[in-house]
Design a protein around this motif. Sequence first.
Motif, PDB file in Angstrom:
ATOM      1  N   ARG A  24      31.691 -44.121  32.526  1.00 41.93           N
ATOM      2  CA  ARG A  24      30.453 -43.380  32.749  1.00 41.93           C
ATOM      3  C   ARG A  24      29.467 -43.542  31.593  1.00 41.93           C
ATOM      4  N   GLY A  54      36.340 -44.986  26.550  1.00 41.93           N
ATOM      5  CA  GLY A  54      35.924 -45.655  27.782  1.00 41.93           C
ATOM      6  C   GLY A  54      34.580 -45.247  28.336  1.00 41.93           C
ATOM      7  N   TRP A  55      33.692 -44.723  27.478  1.00 41.29           N
ATOM      8  CA  TRP A  55      32.307 -44.487  27.902  1.00 41.29           C
ATOM      9  C   TRP A  55      31.517 -45.779  27.740  1.00 41.29           C
ATOM     10  N   ASN A  99      35.892 -43.103  31.654  1.00 39.82           N
ATOM     11  CA  ASN A  99      36.062 -43.777  32.953  1.00 39.82           C
ATOM     12  C   ASN A  99      34.831 -44.588  33.342  1.00 39.82           C
ATOM     13  N   PRO A 143      38.195 -38.759  28.576  1.00 38.40           N
ATOM     14  CA  PRO A 143      38.088 -40.109  29.146  1.00 38.40           C
ATOM     15  C   PRO A 143      36.731 -40.312  29.832  1.00 38.40           C
TER      16      PRO A 143
END
Length: 223
Positions: A118, A145-146, A116, A114
Amino acid sequence: GPRNGRARRRDAPEIMLVTAISRSRIVPVLTQSRCASPLYSPRYTHIKMSTSSSSSSPATADLCDDHVTSPTRLSVMGSGDFRDFGGVKSFHGKVETVRCFESNPIVRKTLQEPGNGRVLVVDGGGSNRVAILGDMLAKFAQDNGWKGIVVNGCIRDSKVIGTLSVGVKARGTHPLKSAKTHMGERGITLAFGGLEFVPGHWLYADEDGIVISEEELKLESKL
């Protein structure tokens, strides 16, 4: 019925002009109403367009105007030798780092986790002999979710990467994939392009360049 003395063939496919709409543009698309026609192709009716918006990331120029003399120790790099390849041109997030040279297992492993929100910074030693990132790994980044990837090296599958909802900056492209012979390092401070990339610091990127800050940056209200 007949028109201009000719009757339309019953087996002729009906061609209709429809519109595929994204948040940023309207694109005419040909589709066909008779799927049994030999001219039918799924690509006419199954078109996946990026609906991502990069408006949530502040412009690097505006960040410089507001923060360049602030105590947040802003570091700035122009576009220089780095080009934009992802479908998102403006992105930002906390930095995660990996270092690898012409071998990318650590990149795959990291992007499968994940993100998050970043940004992954990959120091590939500036190699122009192989690609450190391809479309499969960029798809991992999008799906997990990068927000973006910055590669000190080359990528491949650039046409496909340009359709994905993720930011990708790299020095260039190369069709040859990297080796899988050594893992590499993760979570270390990197230095290239005149910047230091420290895990946990904030990275802001767009077509103008990259801004690094120890803290999250906000634009001052102009009202």
